[in-house]
Motif scaffolding. Structure first.
Motif, PDB file in Angstrom:
ATOM      1  N   LYS A   1      -9.280  14.740 -25.494  1.00 22.38           N
ATOM      2  CA  LYS A   1      -7.924  14.473 -25.981  1.00 22.38           C
ATOM      3  C   LYS A   1      -7.562  13.000 -25.746  1.00 22.38           C
ATOM      4  N   ARG A   2      -7.716  12.209 -26.810  1.00 26.93           N
ATOM      5  CA  ARG A   2      -7.488  10.770 -26.673  1.00 26.93           C
ATOM      6  C   ARG A   2      -6.067  10.454 -26.242  1.00 26.93           C
ATOM      7  N   GLU A   3      -5.077  11.174 -26.807  1.00 29.09           N
ATOM      8  CA  GLU A   3      -3.680  10.876 -26.490  1.00 29.09           C
ATOM      9  C   GLU A   3      -3.348  11.168 -25.031  1.00 29.09           C
ATOM     10  N   LEU A   4      -4.027  12.173 -24.451  1.00 31.19           N
ATOM     11  CA  LEU A   4      -3.804  12.483 -23.033  1.00 31.19           C
ATOM     12  C   LEU A   4      -4.493  11.456 -22.135  1.00 31.19           C
ATOM     13  N   ARG A   5      -5.679  11.013 -22.560  1.00 31.80           N
ATOM     14  CA  ARG A   5      -6.347   9.951 -21.788  1.00 31.80           C
ATOM     15  C   ARG A   5      -5.506   8.672 -21.808  1.00 31.80           C
ATOM     16  N   GLU A   6      -4.922   8.389 -22.966  1.00 29.29           N
ATOM     17  CA  GLU A   6      -4.071   7.200 -23.076  1.00 29.29           C
ATOM     18  C   GLU A   6      -2.854   7.317 -22.159  1.00 29.29           C
ATOM     19  N   LYS A   7      -2.227   8.488 -22.158  1.00 30.98           N
ATOM     20  CA  LYS A   7      -1.061   8.704 -21.308  1.00 30.98           C
ATOM     21  C   LYS A   7      -1.416   8.512 -19.833  1.00 30.98           C
ATOM     22  N   LEU A   8      -2.539   9.080 -19.438  1.00 30.69           N
ATOM     23  CA  LEU A   8      -2.957   8.994 -18.040  1.00 30.69           C
ATOM     24  C   LEU A   8      -3.341   7.553 -17.678  1.00 30.69           C
ATOM     25  N   TRP A   9      -4.043   6.882 -18.584  1.00 29.86           N
ATOM     26  CA  TRP A   9      -4.471   5.501 -18.334  1.00 29.86           C
ATOM     27  C   TRP A   9      -3.261   4.585 -18.168  1.00 29.86           C
ATOM     28  N   LYS A  10      -2.282   4.758 -19.038  1.00 27.03           N
ATOM     29  CA  LYS A  10      -1.075   3.922 -18.948  1.00 27.03           C
ATOM     30  C   LYS A  10      -0.327   4.182 -17.643  1.00 27.03           C
ATOM     31  N   ALA A  11      -0.254   5.437 -17.239  1.00 28.29           N
ATOM     32  CA  ALA A  11       0.422   5.766 -15.979  1.00 28.29           C
ATOM     33  C   ALA A  11      -0.311   5.139 -14.797  1.00 28.29           C
ATOM     34  N   TYR A  12      -1.641   5.209 -14.833  1.00 29.44           N
ATOM     35  CA  TYR A  12      -2.439   4.680 -13.727  1.00 29.44           C
ATOM     36  C   TYR A  12      -2.314   3.160 -13.636  1.00 29.44           C
ATOM     37  N   ASN A  13      -2.306   2.501 -14.766  1.00 34.28           N
ATOM     38  CA  ASN A  13      -2.318   1.037 -14.784  1.00 34.28           C
ATOM     39  C   ASN A  13      -0.942   0.395 -14.838  1.00 34.28           C
ATOM     40  N   SER A  14       0.095   1.205 -14.767  1.00 29.22           N
ATOM     41  CA  SER A  14       1.453   0.638 -14.720  1.00 29.22           C
ATOM     42  C   SER A  14       2.174   1.040 -13.435  1.00 29.22           C
ATOM     43  N   LYS A  15       1.391   1.522 -12.455  1.00 29.83           N
ATOM     44  CA  LYS A  15       1.987   1.894 -11.169  1.00 29.83           C
ATOM     45  C   LYS A  15       2.665   0.683 -10.541  1.00 29.83           C
TER      46      LYS A  15
ATOM     47  N   GLY B   1       0.804  -1.206   0.000  1.00 31.60           N
ATOM     48  CA  GLY B   1       0.000   0.000   0.000  1.00 31.60           C
ATOM     49  C   GLY B   1       0.840   1.260   0.000  1.00 31.60           C
ATOM     50  N   LYS B   2       1.946   1.222   0.722  1.00 41.87           N
ATOM     51  CA  LYS B   2       2.832   2.380   0.795  1.00 41.87           C
ATOM     52  C   LYS B   2       3.443   2.676  -0.579  1.00 41.87           C
ATOM     53  N   ASN B   3       3.886   1.638  -1.280  1.00 44.21           N
ATOM     54  CA  ASN B   3       4.452   1.817  -2.617  1.00 44.21           C
ATOM     55  C   ASN B   3       3.393   2.326  -3.590  1.00 44.21           C
ATOM     56  N   THR B   4       2.181   1.786  -3.476  1.00 42.67           N
ATOM     57  CA  THR B   4       1.103   2.202  -4.373  1.00 42.67           C
ATOM     58  C   THR B   4       0.780   3.680  -4.178  1.00 42.67           C
ATOM     59  N   LEU B   5       0.718   4.115  -2.938  1.00 46.22           N
ATOM     60  CA  LEU B   5       0.438   5.521  -2.645  1.00 46.22           C
ATOM     61  C   LEU B   5       1.561   6.412  -3.146  1.00 46.22           C
ATOM     62  N   ALA B   6       2.810   5.988  -2.908  1.00 47.27           N
ATOM     63  CA  ALA B   6       3.954   6.796  -3.341  1.00 47.27           C
ATOM     64  C   ALA B   6       3.987   6.929  -4.854  1.00 47.27           C
ATOM     65  N   ALA B   7       3.707   5.828  -5.552  1.00 50.93           N
ATOM     66  CA  ALA B   7       3.708   5.874  -7.019  1.00 50.93           C
ATOM     67  C   ALA B   7       2.572   6.756  -7.527  1.00 50.93           C
ATOM     68  N   THR B   8       1.440   6.703  -6.857  1.00 47.04           N
ATOM     69  CA  THR B   8       0.294   7.538  -7.238  1.00 47.04           C
ATOM     70  C   THR B   8       0.635   9.013  -7.080  1.00 47.04           C
ATOM     71  N   ASN B   9       1.278   9.343  -5.985  1.00 46.45           N
ATOM     72  CA  ASN B   9       1.614  10.750  -5.710  1.00 46.45           C
ATOM     73  C   ASN B   9       2.764  11.265  -6.564  1.00 46.45           C
TER      74      ASN B   9
END
Length: 303
Positions: free
Chosen positions: A250-264, A189-197
């Motif tokens: 903006k599809r490319e920005l949604r893609e960037k954000l989605w990839k960041a969220y799902n590769s934490k 949980g600590k790593n997940t929070l740190a990666a999110t922030n």
């Protein structure tokens, strides 16, 4: 009389702690709500220590009761044991999820072995389990209603699931694995929070806000201002992430954000890969020790 003795012991234990601790004093807020305006990080450890001491005293009183085990003096008494500990834990861990900080995470790491030790103190107690087992074996003769029967069955199954039927050697091993699992889960949980922030998407071109309603843009602008940045900032926190994904054109920005969220936590400083392996390994070992082929077999037994 026994309940009065338990209450007296509990009161003495709490009185011995810092009476200015808002976690250990009666709240003056409406409906007895937690005194969030008074609670500081320094209050948590003393409150947990007092809560654990009180809970152990209440459990010891149940064990020491020389009367024949009954639903009231064993199962019901256990339901009321640890009220202070439960109240403190509910405040601390809810705030940990909603508004954590580095100091709270350090406190959580100190608490993990303390709470695991208390859980093992209860679940691996042979005399306590013997009382529960005595009541459970007479359950059909006690005239219990549906709710009482469910509580009794859950308590008995909880003890068995917690290792009460293990040998002394296996109990020690199970206790060790439980503490390691608790710390590993906390680290996950600590790593997940740190990666999110750690991730932000900083936007400086107004065209990148296409499709976003005003409340999303305003929140992104405030986030940027709080970080001393110009423009807008989108984070992986749900109040920022979800509306951007829902409304952005903006599809490319949604893609960037989605990839960041799902590769934490897949790699880098906050990787959870080794932690996941440790958690999975410990769960399998514990399940095997309790007689299950896999952790899934254990987890799904009553589901």
């Amino acid at each position: 009389m026994k309940k009065l003795l338990i209450a007296g012991a509990a009161l003495a234990l709490i009185t011995g702690c810092n009476m200015k601790n808002p976690l250990l004093t009666e709240s003056t807020a409406p409906f007895g709500a937690p005194q969030f305006d008074k609670i500081q990080n320094e209050h948590y450890l003393p409150a947990f220590e007092a809560g654990i001491a009180e809970a152990k005293a209440e459990i010891d009183a149940i064990i020491a009761n020389e009367e024949e085990p009954t639903f009231e003096n064993t199962i019901e008494a256990m339901e009321y044991a640890g009220e202070t500990l439960n109240n403190v834990a509910s405040i601390f861990y809810n705030l940990m999820e909603a508004n954590t900080n580095d100091e709270m995470q350090q406190i959580a790491e100190k608490l993990s072995p303390m709470l695991t030790e208390y859980e093992m103190y209860v679940s691996l107690s042979a005399p306590l389990f013997e009382r529960v087992k005595t009541v459970y074996e007479k359950r059909n003769e006690l005239g219990l209603d549906k709710d009482q029967m469910k509580i009794l069955e859950n308590n008995y199954k909880g003890f068995v699931r917690g290792g009460a039927n293990l040998s002394d050697e296996d109990k020690e091993l199970y206790s060790k694995w439980s503490e390691e699992l608790s710390l590993a889960t906390l680290k996950f949980g600590k790593n997940t929070l740190a990666a999110t922030n750690a991730f932000i998407m900083h936007l400086t071109n107004e065209e990148d806000l296409a499709g976003l309603p005003d409340f999303v843009k305003d929140a992104a602008a405030l986030e940027a201002k709080n970080r001393n940045l110009e423009g807008w900032v989108i984070t992986l926190q749900q109040p920022s992430y979800s509306p951007f994904m829902q409304y952005s054109a903006k599809r490319e920005l949604r893609e960037k954000l989605w990839k960041a969220y799902n590769s934490k936590c897949i790699d880098g400083e906050f990787s959870n890969l080794d932690v996941i392996k440790q958690i999975v390994g410990l769960r399998i070992e514990a399940a095997n020790l309790l007689g299950y082929k896999t952790y899934a077999d254990m987890a799904l037994k009553d589901r």
